[in-house]
Structures are given as structure tokens and as C-alpha cells.
Design a protein around this motif. Sequence first.
Motif, PDB file in Angstrom:
ATOM      1  N   TRP A   1       0.834  -1.210   0.000  1.00  0.00           N
ATOM      2  CA  TRP A   1       0.000   0.000   0.000  1.00  0.00           C
ATOM      3  C   TRP A   1       0.863   1.251   0.000  1.00  0.00           C
ATOM      4  O   TRP A   1       0.669   2.174  -0.788  1.00  0.00           O
ATOM      5  N   MET A   2       1.844   1.306   0.882  1.00  0.00           N
ATOM      6  CA  MET A   2       2.645   2.526   1.014  1.00  0.00           C
ATOM      7  C   MET A   2       3.480   2.758  -0.243  1.00  0.00           C
ATOM      8  O   MET A   2       3.670   3.893  -0.662  1.00  0.00           O
TER       9      MET A   2
ATOM     10  N   ILE B   1       0.887  14.242   2.628  1.00  0.00           N
ATOM     11  CA  ILE B   1       0.678  12.826   2.304  1.00  0.00           C
ATOM     12  C   ILE B   1       2.034  12.140   2.129  1.00  0.00           C
ATOM     13  O   ILE B   1       2.260  11.039   2.623  1.00  0.00           O
ATOM     14  N   PHE B   2       2.944  12.833   1.434  1.00  0.00           N
ATOM     15  CA  PHE B   2       4.291  12.286   1.224  1.00  0.00           C
ATOM     16  C   PHE B   2       4.986  12.039   2.569  1.00  0.00           C
ATOM     17  O   PHE B   2       5.555  10.961   2.804  1.00  0.00           O
TER      18      PHE B   2
ATOM     19  N   VAL C   1       6.741   8.445   6.939  1.00  0.00           N
ATOM     20  CA  VAL C   1       6.905   8.144   8.366  1.00  0.00           C
ATOM     21  C   VAL C   1       6.290   6.780   8.679  1.00  0.00           C
ATOM     22  O   VAL C   1       6.891   5.959   9.384  1.00  0.00           O
ATOM     23  N   LEU C   2       5.098   6.502   8.124  1.00  0.00           N
ATOM     24  CA  LEU C   2       4.451   5.207   8.345  1.00  0.00           C
ATOM     25  C   LEU C   2       5.314   4.074   7.797  1.00  0.00           C
ATOM     26  O   LEU C   2       5.466   3.030   8.424  1.00  0.00           O
ATOM     27  N   TYR C   3       5.896   4.308   6.622  1.00  0.00           N
ATOM     28  CA  TYR C   3       6.714   3.282   5.972  1.00  0.00           C
ATOM     29  C   TYR C   3       7.915   2.916   6.839  1.00  0.00           C
ATOM     30  O   TYR C   3       8.170   1.736   7.106  1.00  0.00           O
ATOM     31  N   VAL C   4       8.630   3.936   7.283  1.00  0.00           N
ATOM     32  CA  VAL C   4       9.825   3.679   8.094  1.00  0.00           C
ATOM     33  C   VAL C   4       9.430   3.039   9.424  1.00  0.00           C
ATOM     34  O   VAL C   4      10.084   2.094   9.892  1.00  0.00           O
TER      35      VAL C   4
ATOM     36  N   SER D   1       8.083  -4.109  12.180  1.00  0.00           N
ATOM     37  CA  SER D   1       7.881  -5.459  11.656  1.00  0.00           C
ATOM     38  C   SER D   1       9.180  -6.245  11.523  1.00  0.00           C
ATOM     39  O   SER D   1       9.144  -7.452  11.359  1.00  0.00           O
ATOM     40  N   GLY D   2      10.292  -5.560  11.569  1.00  0.00           N
ATOM     41  CA  GLY D   2      11.572  -6.234  11.353  1.00  0.00           C
ATOM     42  C   GLY D   2      11.918  -6.371   9.888  1.00  0.00           C
ATOM     43  O   GLY D   2      12.949  -6.949   9.528  1.00  0.00           O
TER      44      GLY D   2
END
Lengths: 305, 422
Positions: free
Chosen positions: A81-82, A156-157, A162-165, A171-172
Amino acid sequence: MPESSKNSGEPVDSVNVPEADAMDGVAGDSAAEATELVVAEETVAPAVVVAPATVAELVEEKPPAEATIRLEKKHPLAIRWMHWVNFPVLFTMIWSGLLIYWNDSDNAYRHPHAVYRIGIGSLTLVRMFPPWFWKAINAPYHVTEGLGYHFFFMWIFAINGVLYVSYLLISGEWRVLVPERRSLRDALQVTLVDLHLRKGLPPQKKYNGAQRIAYTAVIVMGLGSLVTGLSIYKPTQAHWMTTLLGGYEMARWEHFWLTMGFCAFFLVHVGQVILAGWNNFRSMVSGVEIVPAAKASLEEERRAR
Amino acid sequence: MSDGREEREEQEQRRKWEKERKDREDDRERDWEHDGDQERRDSRAADALEIAALDAAVRAESGRRTRRSFLAAALAAAGGYSFYRWIDRSPGSQLIQRPLRKMLDFNARVSHAVFEERGLAPTFPVAKSMELRTNGNYGLKMDLVPETYRLQMVGVKGAKRLPQYVEDVTAWEYGYAAKKEAGPVEHDTKVAPKTEATVGNGPKAKADPNGDAGMGEGPMMQGGQASTMVSATGDAKQETKMSPAFEKAFADLKKAQGKKRPRGQEEAGMSDSTLDPGTPGLLLTMDELTSLPHHELVTEFKCIEGWSQVVHWGGYRLADLIAKYPPEPRLDGSLPKYVYMETPDGDYYCGYTLQACMHPQSLLVTEMAGRPLAQWHGAPIRLHMPIKYGYKQIKRIGLIAYTDSKPDDYWTKLGYDWYAGL
């Protein structure tokens, strides 16, 4: 940098038990049934007096048939998604950025910006960008649109980044992404193979050395775009940041060349995805890739260390 | 010994039986082996079929996942595109789409909440400063006769008791003269001049690339652009048919204005915040400004077009002027939130928060690069405000008014951010 379907050098050292969670369909069911059958007979055998012929049959029982391929859970849902949200958002940021930058690209007149060029000293080879380019993308006099979109999609970017990192860390998944000690050597080797200068890819798991370096670099570049962008956006209130980056004009220069870096990454990335083929591309949408059953599971790499 | 013989016979017989049995067993074993071969051949074929079926099942599962995820992807892409279309097709709010305008305002609130506009702009040594490029001459198309200059101030506390008080500040008449010198007017218009006008007479005459020779006759006054900040689509003058009643009212208004030039002659039109005739206030002379403490500042001027220059400014703190002529408090004792400024002809105008005007680096500039301010840079007073972009740094300030309502702003009307905070 070949995408990960090029894994000819993969060491085949693991058992080929199909992953139950990756195979919750028909294949999984039949595999599970076969396993159950074996277990049942072994449990029952000692309790029953059997004829020698039956014993002989049991001794000779063959292992259940197994598929030669399996589905590897390659890309987690969140990452897919990201990744795909980022694609149009980054495109919008680059497009709106160009609309803004047109303002300061007065090539034909008296104020060509000194920094957006390729050259040394007073010798300029290329100035960004030629008038035909601006005309082709319909940039002239769309500055307010550019500013409006840039300062809308920046959120949004940034949030997506931030969510991605955060996801990588929690999650590892970062383990399969960040470069290792051998990544640089591998990357050189992979690049040479890609350029048809040598043969034999180094062994890899999810990503090869070149991919690890490229994907990590592009995340760092994203952070760079946020930092340089903020120091252009608020050069007075966040002046310490602007000063650290070498001042306002340097921050603009850095912001611009990071964008050029994204464009270069995009070209190489898309080219490599095309070369790697459908199975690999599909896994970025569906999450799973068809792999030889004997291939080591990525779960092991995710859990490693 | 018959016993011995019988025993031997018996042993022989037993061996024979055992051999027979063994042969029988061997036979059976051989038979079994034979059958097994057949069975294994059958089993191999069956295995191949089974494996193929299993592989097909894996592929089927992959196909199922692929269809499902590509459907989700198509829906997401359609959603994303609809989102973009929604922004792009939204009705405009001051020349940009409403969602974009709302986001600019949201960003302004976030910036204000985070930074409070208290940060100080970095300063530089004078040696690093340079001549500021001229960009846009709205409100400056003719020279202002210095002796006729007055700074109008409206909303000042206890104004009536001050000697500079007048019943109607709008009645003050500024004197204008044709430009003696075009100044370093640069081609920053992106539009080829329609006429090549010249400025001055005799050997001193020179071509004015802006083409208006300061007389308001150049391309900018004929629909051309004075700066890249103007949108390409917004410059077409709208021809609207007015109702006869409105036309009559308009004619009456023009008559009431007398010979006065209408205000707001540039693209953004007349300001909504311009003063109504009969507004009382103060008329300050330059002496009242120059009696304030003098300050110098070397800061980086930043234009929203993207360029920036380090400039040496000299003048008086706006905060000091506000302290000398403070705003009239509201009934509850609080101060008005905003400040409005415009050029004497009302062509260019800006709105600010009172807090931005109180910033210690907000400077009423009377000198640039160590020399008195030139007319084309906004003499006698222009604003330098390093917490804002250049388009907020108004030249030739004619009016400073305290107000409670968010003031109109020239570039905001043309699609730019009102806040413009750096």
C-alpha cells in the motif's frame, strides 16, 4: 540491480515443506491430508496384528507427492500500500515542484538561476530546463497551482514516509532492506552482471546488494527531501536547519538534485522491474511470488539476527 | 543302527521341507518383487499427475490472489484519481481550488502554532549584500512628489487628541510626476514588450524593457504581465454587461470621485479593505517616522519566484512606530489582530497579523545598500519583513491601518497564500 526473481545462486538447503499459511487453498488442503494419512497409519500400526504382506506394504510407503512450486509471501500488505500510494504522491510533488521552479528558470533573460545547472565555474553545459521542456509540461504561469498542490501533497508524502519507516522498524522488515557488510561488493558484482561484463550473480535472499543499497538510499533521499523542503519552506523560523544545509540557496539546490535523484531512481527501477518480469511485478501487487518449492523461505531471513 | 538311519532320514526330510518352503517363499518374494515393479511404474505416473495437479493448484491460488489484489489496486487507483479530480475541479477560492486554499490556511495555522513567528532571520555581513533586483512596480508607476507624502494611520488609540488627526485621511492628495528615471527596470515579465518605450530625453534616454516608461502605458497596463507571479489565465479583462441601474450607480460613484484616479488599477483590482471616504485617522510626516531609533539589518530577501538576495536595509522598526501610535483596544481591552497597508494609489495592498508587524526585524525601510531608497524600490518608505516572502514587503506605504477583520491582500487574490510566512 536485478529484482529478486533473479536468484539463481540461491543455496538450496532447506526442506521443501509447503508453508501452510501461504497455501490455504486446494494445494494446502491436499498436502495437509497426505500428512494426516501418514500420521494415522503410524499410530495405528503397532496395535493391530497385520499380515506380513501388509507390513511389507507399510515399510515401502512412499512420501506424499509435493508441488514443485509454492507461493512465497514476499511483500507485506502495508508495504505494498505505502509503495503504491507513494508513486502518484511523489509524481505530484515533482510535477508541482516543476511548476514552482519554472518561476526561477528565466533562461532567456537576465536571471537564470546560477545553481540549477551542470557546469564548472562560469562554464555551463546544461541549464535546467530548456524552454521546450517547460512548454511541453505546460509549466508557464501555473505557479499558484504548483504551490497549492506542493503544500497539500507534502503532508501525504511525509505521513506515508513516516508510516513506511515505522513499519520497517516495527515489523523487522528492515532486516531484508538495509545494506549488509557484503552489500557493496555484491552490488558491484550485480551491476557488472547487468552490464553483461561478467556472469554469476552473488547469492541473495529477498534483495541483492544493489537493491538493498538503492532501496535504502531512496528512503534516505525521501528524508532528505523533507528536511531540505522544510528548510526552504521555513528558512527564518527553522533557520538553524537551513544554515546546517549550507543556507537557503544550497537547500534549494539540494532539494532540486534530490528530485533529480528520484527521477534517476525511477528510470532504473522501472527498467529493472520490466527486466525481472511479471512474477516479480505481480508480487508488488498481490504480495506473493511463485517460487521453486525448494527455495528457502523469506520468513527465516525476516526473523534472522 | 536303525535309529541313526531313521534320524538321518528325518533330518533329510526336514531339510527338504525347509528347502521347499524356502523356495516357496522365494518364489512368493520374487512374485511380489515383480508385482512391485509394476506398482512403482504406476506410482511414478500417478505422482507426476499428482505433482502437476499440486503445481496447478498453487498457480490457481496465485491467480486468485492476483485477481483479488489487482481489483483492489484498480479501485484504489480510481479512488486516488477521484481525489485528484475532486481537488482539480473544486470551485475556486481566490483563484486556486478551494481544497488547496484551505490547506494553505491550515498550513499557516500549523506554522503559527509551531513557530509563533518568533524566530529571527539570520543576518549577514554588509560585504555579502547586493543591489536588490526590482520585480513588479504596482503602485509605483509614477514618481511620488516627496513633499506631498503623508503616512496615513487608521485605528490609532486616542487619535482624536493628537495634532496629526484629520477627519478624513482619504481626502489627502498625493502629488505625482512622470518618472525621471526608469531605474534598473529588468525584464522579469516573461512577456515580450508590446511597445519599446523610452524613458527620459536626449542623450540620457534609455529603453525601458518593461515598456511602460513608468507612464502606465506599457504591456502591463495593456494586459501584459509585470511578473511571473501572475497567472496566464487570469489576465484577460472580463467584459461583463451591467444592468442599467448598476451602470447609473457606477456613473454616480465616478462623478463623486471627481477627477480622482480610481483605486486598484492592477490585475487584482480594488482592495476590499481600502478605506471608505470619510475615514478619520492620522497623517504623519516623514519627520515623525525619522524621529524613531534608526536600525540597520542585512538579511536575505526571498521572493516566492524562487530567487533570493542578501540586502542591506536601513530604517525604523515597525514595532517602534506601533509603540508610538498603538492601536485602539477593543471593548474587552484586547488589541485588534490585523494590520493593513496599501500604496497611496491603492493599486497594491497587503494584510498582516499585528504580531508579524511587532517582529523585531520588521523594518520600515528608508535606505537600501546604504543609499536613500529609490522611487522604484518604494520611496519614501517600504517594508522589509524577513519572516515573510517578498510579496508581503510592500513598497511606498501610504496607509497603515489596524483592523479586526483579516485584510485583503493583492497576491492572495491572485492565488497566493495570505500568510506567506518563512
